[in-house]
Design an enzyme around this catalytic site. Structure first.
Site, mmCIF file in Angstrom:
data_model
loop_
_atom_site.group_PDB
_atom_site.id
_atom_site.type_symbol
_atom_site.label_atom_id
_atom_site.label_comp_id
_atom_site.label_asym_id
_atom_site.label_seq_id
_atom_site.Cartn_x
_atom_site.Cartn_y
_atom_site.Cartn_z
ATOM 1 N N PRO A 90 0.807 -1.229 0.000
ATOM 2 C CA PRO A 90 0.000 0.000 0.000
ATOM 3 C C PRO A 90 0.838 1.276 0.000
ATOM 4 O O PRO A 90 0.317 2.352 -0.286
ATOM 5 C CB PRO A 90 -0.838 -0.125 1.275
ATOM 6 C CG PRO A 90 -0.109 -1.098 2.133
ATOM 7 C CD PRO A 90 0.574 -2.039 1.205
ATOM 8 N N GLU A 117 2.073 -7.820 9.217
ATOM 9 C CA GLU A 117 2.164 -6.368 9.393
ATOM 10 C C GLU A 117 3.000 -5.685 8.317
ATOM 11 O O GLU A 117 2.774 -4.535 7.971
ATOM 12 C CB GLU A 117 2.778 -6.062 10.778
ATOM 13 C CG GLU A 117 2.828 -4.594 11.142
ATOM 14 C CD GLU A 117 1.448 -3.963 11.258
ATOM 15 O OE1 GLU A 117 1.341 -2.731 11.110
ATOM 16 O OE2 GLU A 117 0.475 -4.714 11.493
ATOM 17 N N ARG A 155 -2.892 -9.267 -20.635
ATOM 18 C CA ARG A 155 -3.817 -8.943 -21.728
ATOM 19 C C ARG A 155 -3.199 -7.992 -22.753
ATOM 20 O O ARG A 155 -3.708 -7.848 -23.857
ATOM 21 C CB ARG A 155 -5.115 -8.361 -21.172
ATOM 22 C CG ARG A 155 -4.943 -7.023 -20.493
ATOM 23 C CD ARG A 155 -6.224 -6.587 -19.786
ATOM 24 N NE ARG A 155 -7.364 -6.544 -20.687
ATOM 25 C CZ ARG A 155 -7.631 -5.545 -21.510
ATOM 26 N NH1 ARG A 155 -6.811 -4.504 -21.554
ATOM 27 N NH2 ARG A 155 -8.688 -5.558 -22.289
ATOM 28 N N ASP A 170 -8.576 0.644 -25.021
ATOM 29 C CA ASP A 170 -9.088 0.565 -23.660
ATOM 30 C C ASP A 170 -9.102 1.925 -22.985
ATOM 31 O O ASP A 170 -8.325 2.816 -23.328
ATOM 32 C CB ASP A 170 -8.206 -0.366 -22.803
ATOM 33 C CG ASP A 170 -8.438 -1.820 -23.129
ATOM 34 O OD1 ASP A 170 -9.513 -2.150 -23.648
ATOM 35 O OD2 ASP A 170 -7.539 -2.625 -22.862
#
Length: 247
Positions: A90, A117, A155, A170
């Site tokens: 993150p 953690e 892809r 896209d």
């Protein structure tokens, strides 16, 4: 392309890598997947991969030894002299289509999926080339995030989708969101397909798609237009819509 994924829960990838486009890509020989349980590399008697953090604190931290050994083995069998080692985290760079296109040009990707953690900082400092976050939220582990990135990269590989234009058109690939799509029937429950799409005039259709792509981006993701190189025609369309909105 070769993709190695280091995970404590390799079974999570069974359905994803063996379904749909990801499965077809492997069958075509465009990509090779290898999911590695890095617990097997632990040198401890009980195969532990985590320990308490120095200095105290909540949670457990992944130890460097099993991760280092697993990455080094993956690199030893690599055809690339500099495989990308990607930490799903993150704290990392927010993932984007541009990053997907960059990774799709590589020969070998190695994903590290953590739990607990966090990671021992030496993993970041010595092994990792990229840290990636798929959004400003926290998951239980890095597996789901690695699946997202893998799907978005595979892809883009040549001949995987079957239609060369598909990945190019896209959303985000052009810098704008994709235009609306319609298919048969031409009228459904009183709702009609725009006449221009039935006209057969490819120039008018392309102009409609460009205009609708810009409009959808302006309405839903105006932040994408901050650095977008607008043409004079696009600027005129934006001014027209702003006047309509403000009137």
């Amino acid at each position: 392309m070769k993709i190695d994924i280091l995970s404590l829960f390799p079974e999570m990838f069974d359905g994803v890598l063996h379904s749909s486009i990801l499965k077809k890509a492997a069958e075509k020989g465009k990509v090779e997947y290898n999911v590695i349980n890095f617990r097997e590399f632990s040198d401890s008697k009980h195969k532990t991969v985590d320990d308490y953090p120095y200095g105290g604190g909540a949670g457990m931290v992944l130890k460097p030894q099993p991760v280092f050994d697993a990455v080094e083995q993956a690199k030893a069998s690599s055809a690339s002299s500099h495989p990308r080692v990607i930490l799903m985290c993150p704290q990392g760079e927010r993932y984007s289509q541009k990053k997907a296109e960059e990774l799709a040009a590589e020969e070998h990707l190695i994903f590290i999926c953590g739990h607990y953690e966090g990671y021992d900082e030496r993993i970041r400092e010595q092994l990792v080339t990229d840290e990636i976050s798929i959004g400003d939220f926290v998951l239980t582990g890095g597996e789901l995030a690695a699946m997202v990135v893998t799907d978005s990269v595979v892809r883009l590989l040549p001949d995987v989708l079957g239609n060369e234009e598909s990945p190019v058109l896209d959303s985000f690939s052009s810098g704008l969101l994709e235009h609306p799509h319609y298919t048969r029937p031409a009228e459904f429950r009183g709702l009609k397909v725009p006449d221009v799409l039935l006209s057969g005039n490819h120039r008018f259709i392309e102009e409609w798609r460009n205009k609708e792509s810009l409009k959808r981006t302006w309405e839903r993701r105006p932040d994408l237009l901050e650095d977008y190189p607008l043409s004079n025609q696009q600027k005129a369309w934006l001014e027209e819509w702003k006047k309509e909105r403000d009137s």
